[in-house]
Motif scaffolding. Sequence first.
Motif, mmCIF file in Angstrom:
data_model
loop_
_atom_site.group_PDB
_atom_site.id
_atom_site.type_symbol
_atom_site.label_atom_id
_atom_site.label_comp_id
_atom_site.label_asym_id
_atom_site.label_seq_id
_atom_site.Cartn_x
_atom_site.Cartn_y
_atom_site.Cartn_z
ATOM 1 N N ALA A 141 0.841 -1.210 0.000
ATOM 2 C CA ALA A 141 0.000 0.000 0.000
ATOM 3 C C ALA A 141 0.877 1.261 0.000
ATOM 4 O O ALA A 141 0.624 2.213 -0.751
ATOM 5 N N VAL A 165 2.488 1.658 -3.469
ATOM 6 C CA VAL A 165 1.543 2.132 -4.502
ATOM 7 C C VAL A 165 1.325 3.637 -4.337
ATOM 8 O O VAL A 165 1.358 4.401 -5.308
ATOM 9 N N LEU A 166 1.135 4.065 -3.082
ATOM 10 C CA LEU A 166 0.942 5.501 -2.844
ATOM 11 C C LEU A 166 2.166 6.298 -3.285
ATOM 12 O O LEU A 166 2.049 7.370 -3.875
ATOM 13 N N LEU A 226 2.108 6.491 -6.981
ATOM 14 C CA LEU A 226 0.995 7.340 -7.422
ATOM 15 C C LEU A 226 1.328 8.816 -7.263
ATOM 16 O O LEU A 226 0.877 9.661 -8.012
#
Lengths: 139, 615
Positions: free
Chosen positions: B145, B148-149, B152
């Motif tokens: 997580a 991914v952040l 992003l």
Amino acid sequence: MTIVTPPAAPFASRRHHPAVTALLVVVFWMIAAALVIASRTFVEPRSPRGAAAAEVGALLVSAYAYSRFASRDGGLSHALGVGTAWLGLSILTEVVLTAEEHQGWFTLLGSPDRALFRNVMLFVWIFAPALFVRRETAP
Amino acid sequence: LNRRGLSLSLLALGIVYGDIGTSPLYALRECFHGAHAVPVTPANVYGVLSLVFWTLVVVVTLKYHVYVIRFDNRGEGGILALLGLIGTTSRTRRKSLLIALAVFGAALLYGDGIITPAISVLSAVEGLQVATPFFNPYVVPATIAILVLLFLFQHHGTAGVGGVFGPVMIVWFATLAALGVRGILLHPSVLLALNPWHAVTFFAHNGLPGFLVLGAVFLVATGGEALYADLGHFGERPIQVDWFFIVAPALMLQYLGQGALLLDDPAAAVNPFYLLAPKWMLYPLVVLATMATIIASQAMITGAFSLTRQAIQLGYLPRMAIVHTSAAEIGQIYMPTVNRALMAATIALVAGFGSSSALAGAYGVAVAMTMIITTILAFAVVRELRGWSLALALLVTIPFFVADAAFLIANTFKIAAGGWFPLLVAGIVFATMTTWRRGREILTRRLSEGALSPELFIQSLRRRPPVRVRGTAVFMHRDPDSIPASLLHSLKHYQTLHERVILLTVSSEEAAHVSEPERIARETLGEGIERVRVRYGYMEDVDVPALLMRLDNIQPMETTYFLGRETLVVTRGRGSMMRWRERFFASMMRNAQSAANFFRLPPSRVVELGAQIEL
């Protein structure tokens, strides 16, 4: 005199207030989580493989519903952000329920004993919303 | 250092030293608790600590901070800068080998770029396991997580948050030092490990297992190459000041502290970094370590963007979309394609390997190869460009080469345990780079076969003048010594020519930057036709309309840009490349970003004229 009013954009196409977006993300996560729990509860006793397929399917359906009804014009980054938020909420739920029940509660992500399936679920939670994105960046 | 130097030093702490600065999370643990670990005995602890210290001295300090850092290419560092210094235009067999080595070294950096975020963030989050096994099942999901952040976030750039990187890293290094001192106070005798004799006796007593532990010891130096690659961003002085006054002392104190803890409690080998901290500090330390590893990962991702842009400009990769995330800082870029590929590979690594200890098996092989390639290229530079005598060059190079070779050999034993991954990545990137380069060379040759010279073309225009229409036409092409096929096609089919025609060739130089006086060369050919050659450095962005505005106030929206669009036909028989490489090249050509976007041409003013080329 005729007054022409522009047609209202469908709900999914509007740019929502961030609070509304956050609420929609949570609502659709709840739907996804409920479907996963239902698959685990009702299908797994009869067919573990069927339950695994149903759980993945439940996430895909929820992700499709989110992209169709909540964020039709959302870009790839938004979808990945939603997927990450869903994963975060799932982790949080599992941690809280494990702490309360004093035993492992792994219904949303899958049991650590089945590492491969857990990894599959992890990827599906994160990337399912991105599968239904229609454009790379939001308009 | 002046005020600007100090602020650069602060910024460099996060960007340059993020990787090497987060190695204490896993490096010593792998020596005593990894795949090729040695037992936690006092002699082994002293021996390993001595190896760690002398690795930091020889490889990081002497090789990179004193020696390699001097080989800048107009201020820029890194393996592609060395390639630029050696030169890619004139080819001898030896030079071709050096070029291939440099390109392979650059390809290896992508492997590092994938593993660094995975291993560092994972090892930081694993601190939760030290607090309670309750969090074990959530380490991998939480790491993914976070990653991914992180990926992003890339399209926003780091201009907004870059300012906090330095202060966070100051706190990080201060914490490393403070925890280290805490450990040393447990066993002050651990300072004796600085004596190199302990390293010698360690090898004597442990034999092959002792040698294999070098693969884990090497993890303390894995960020060494980054400081050279970031030379252009910060300059020599800020990088050296950070190392000698902050990073090196903090790292050494930390490793000695971990060693002292192991002398006191051998069971702490399971995670000496976190167990060195008092219990109350565990959760804040996990947060701080996660922030530090995110900063380290950010630096690697930014480095991958920068490396890709350099490779594109040097003609080793097809054009890709480059987004500038800051109006003020030209170096702040985001490359969506690279970002997605890195994200997918990093996440797959975390899920596939599952722990930082397993990932440590994959980490090191690629870095060790890159380091030895840097040593070889530096030798070529000192011999050919700096004029060092063979004796002096060998005297300096051999100790570094021996150290690099020892680490590389020890790391090759990790290939089966995961070291294959960065090699696979490097192999794919290397094949891509060399195929693209070779394919472009063949394509240029094909295009120039039977091409018309400007002189003959002007003569034919004088004999049979075409109808001239108002406006300016810019024909872009690679070979300044011929008439572009798009111009001949245009003339053949439309029977007209613009009043003013510019034959524009944009070339990328082997230097990082090109000075303004050297940038443009123009020549009037006659009949309203002008030949303009523009040169860009490999760290610069190409903006053709802006350049033409500066050149002669040529308005972008009143100009037509003609581009050739080649469709490649893979045929049997010509045999310039293997068929799979021809197909691969043709596929890259189809998928490369259009020249119009890359040169920032207004889309509504571009005309593309197609041609089929047999490879």
